[in-house]
Scaffold this active site. Sequence first.
Site, PDB file in Angstrom:
ATOM      1  CD1 TRP A 166      -1.026   2.641   2.656  1.00  0.00           C
ATOM      2  CD2 TRP A 166      -2.984   1.561   1.256  1.00  0.00           C
ATOM      3  NE1 TRP A 166      -1.807   3.789   2.258  1.00  0.00           N
ATOM      4  CE2 TRP A 166      -2.615   3.207   1.474  1.00  0.00           C
ATOM      5  CE3 TRP A 166      -3.850   1.016   0.911  1.00  0.00           C
ATOM      6  CZ2 TRP A 166      -4.094   3.410   2.044  1.00  0.00           C
ATOM      7  CZ3 TRP A 166      -5.411   1.922   0.825  1.00  0.00           C
ATOM      8  CH2 TRP A 166      -5.281   2.986   0.973  1.00  0.00           C
ATOM      9  CB  ILE A 167       2.012   3.942  -1.444  1.00  0.00           C
ATOM     10  CG1 ILE A 167       0.647   3.893  -2.967  1.00  0.00           C
ATOM     11  CG2 ILE A 167       3.177   2.878  -1.629  1.00  0.00           C
ATOM     12  CD1 ILE A 167       2.134   4.307  -5.050  1.00  0.00           C
ATOM     13  CG  ASP A 204      -1.392  11.024   2.456  1.00  0.00           C
ATOM     14  OD1 ASP A 204      -2.050  10.348   1.757  1.00  0.00           O
ATOM     15  OD2 ASP A 204      -1.393  12.098   3.192  1.00  0.00           O
ATOM     16  CD  GLN A 249       2.485   8.918   5.639  1.00  0.00           C
ATOM     17  OE1 GLN A 249       1.255   8.779   6.291  1.00  0.00           O
ATOM     18  NE2 GLN A 249       3.693   9.602   6.199  1.00  0.00           N
ATOM     19  CB  SER A 252       1.306  13.329   5.345  1.00  0.00           C
ATOM     20  OG  SER A 252       0.630  12.363   4.958  1.00  0.00           O
ATOM     21  NE  ARG A 285      -5.124  13.730  10.042  1.00  0.00           N
ATOM     22  CZ  ARG A 285      -6.178  13.389  10.701  1.00  0.00           C
ATOM     23  NH1 ARG A 285      -6.200  14.344  11.716  1.00  0.00           N
ATOM     24  NH2 ARG A 285      -7.392  13.641   9.962  1.00  0.00           N
ATOM     25  CD  GLU A 328      -7.081  14.041   6.153  1.00  0.00           C
ATOM     26  OE1 GLU A 328      -5.978  12.678   7.240  1.00  0.00           O
ATOM     27  OE2 GLU A 328      -7.417  13.716   5.461  1.00  0.00           O
ATOM     28  CG  ASP A 363     -10.869  12.827   7.270  1.00  0.00           C
ATOM     29  OD1 ASP A 363     -11.203  11.877   6.330  1.00  0.00           O
ATOM     30  OD2 ASP A 363     -10.752  12.928   8.691  1.00  0.00           O
TER      31      ASP A 363
END
Length: 590
Positions: A59-60, A62, A78, A122, A185, A240, A274
């Site tokens: 999985w990837i 951001d 990420q 992130s 964040r 985000e 989000d």
Amino acid sequence: MGVSSIISVMLLLVLINLGNNIKGIEAFHQVYEKLQSQSVESVNHLHRSAFHFQPPKHWINDPNGPLYYKGFYHLFYQYNTKGAVWGNIVWAHSVSKDLVNWEALEHAIYPSKWFDIKGTWSGSITLVPGKGPVILYTGINQNETQIQNYAIPEDPSDPYLRKWIKPDDNPVAVPDYTMNGSDFRDPTTAWFSKDGHWRTVVGSRRKHRGIGYIYRSKDFKHWVKAKHPIHSKESTGMWECPDFFPVSTTDFENGLDLDYAGPNAKHVLKVSLDMTRYEYYTLGKYYPNKDRYVPNGESPDGWDGLRFDYGNFYASKTFFDYKKNRRILWGWANESDTVEDDISKGWAGLQVIPRTVLLDSTNKKQLVFWPIEEIESLRSSYVRMNNKDIKMGQRLEVKGITPAQADVEVTFNVGSLEKAEPFDPSYTYKPLDLCRVKGSNVTGGVGPFGLITLATPDLEEYTPVFFRVFKDTSTNKPKVLMCSDARPSSLKQDRGPLKQDRMYKPPFAGFVDVDLTDGRISLRSLIDHSVVESFGALGKTVITSRVYPIKAVKENAHLYVFNNGTQTVNVESLDAWSMERPLQMNNGAT
């Protein structure tokens, strides 16, 4: 950003007490605890992209802190080191000389200290004079509180920036008692101001109000929150992956660095929502003396605002490319199939082709985006079509290239607009509503016309990308709709009746701000097996779709140009290329 959008499982975060000044808040985290460490035994390549950025498996999400440094482009992102769903997130790291071929390096940041033991989420990277690159990132501590940390390269002279250190004087910013400790964040790339301070923006929310907190520092270690947010907006939810940068109002070829404080510029504030899993941006004015950003009011500041991309695109991040004096946009395109499909194929997520970012020179009211020129180095077999009239119901096949792995540029001329359907501005039409009702098979006056990608000859499966031209009844000017419709893209059956068992095959749409005085409108589509990136009117409207055909795959895919409007449309020019694979794409990534 720390979570995917595949399923939603509500977790009630425990009350947090960090120095007796952190407030515990409920939050939504979307996780699969039992699946996030499920090892990948093999990788299914049927729908894997050929020329988009992807690691070999897992999985990837951001893109983090893109950077040009000492001859290399760096991309941090990420990444789940253990499985094909979100979880076990680290900052993976790859480098490139040309933004096309990528070499995977060892992971830059991973949970290891008290201030990030539950997660390294992130952030961004900033070039600081005398220090070199510095990463700002969100760490999750033992109490599930989101706090901001920094990391520095072990050897700033290393152009690969292979090893990173997280100093023990972290964190550099923690939420105070007035703030939401579980929604705080994604610090932006910092900029340096004339008053001698660095500034960064951190996304947050208060109830349903999205907030961008601004922090100042003189030494990039000790950060102080400004008295007021740089901007906030009611009813937008958690912000985000904010991004904040200037664009020139007079130079429409070059980008601006974040530090630019001269005349003839506007600022862009982009946030990823989000609540909706899409993004929007505004253009406006930044007042550095007040640490305030004020949108200019020419586009909505909220869910109906302008977007970098109206499709499957999230958590985007721009950076200034000092090598070519341009601003480049990265963005994540998540999968649209099921979690079970992701586990079965052994991978999930990709980064879209990097795009240049400029202010639209025609109206200065929006941005325009275009694939970086380097991607054209992968073009190979070439075909061209000129001056072809397409009458209602006709489609012409584009032959001589690889339709499942292609780059297509076409310019249409619609001629007269007399047959354009009326558009009543008093109705609250949304582009997506129109696209749902007026798909590619619904006959109109001027349009629908465009491309049919990843198709079977009998159109059992196909993904159309098209325009439909309306006429505004109040101004008599054209109103152009652009759609990318995944609804007919796949015959694959759902795994079950629940939402998480069904493939997500949505239409995506946006209006295109063109006047059509000369009758011309252009479309470019980058087609790469399970992803179709489309750029309308030289990048005024961009839509990315993820699709998973079972018949229209590889050599069995076909590409057409079509018209289903009563008005004949002329294909003035169509240029199409097969696209080769990069020579290197994250070889050796783990």
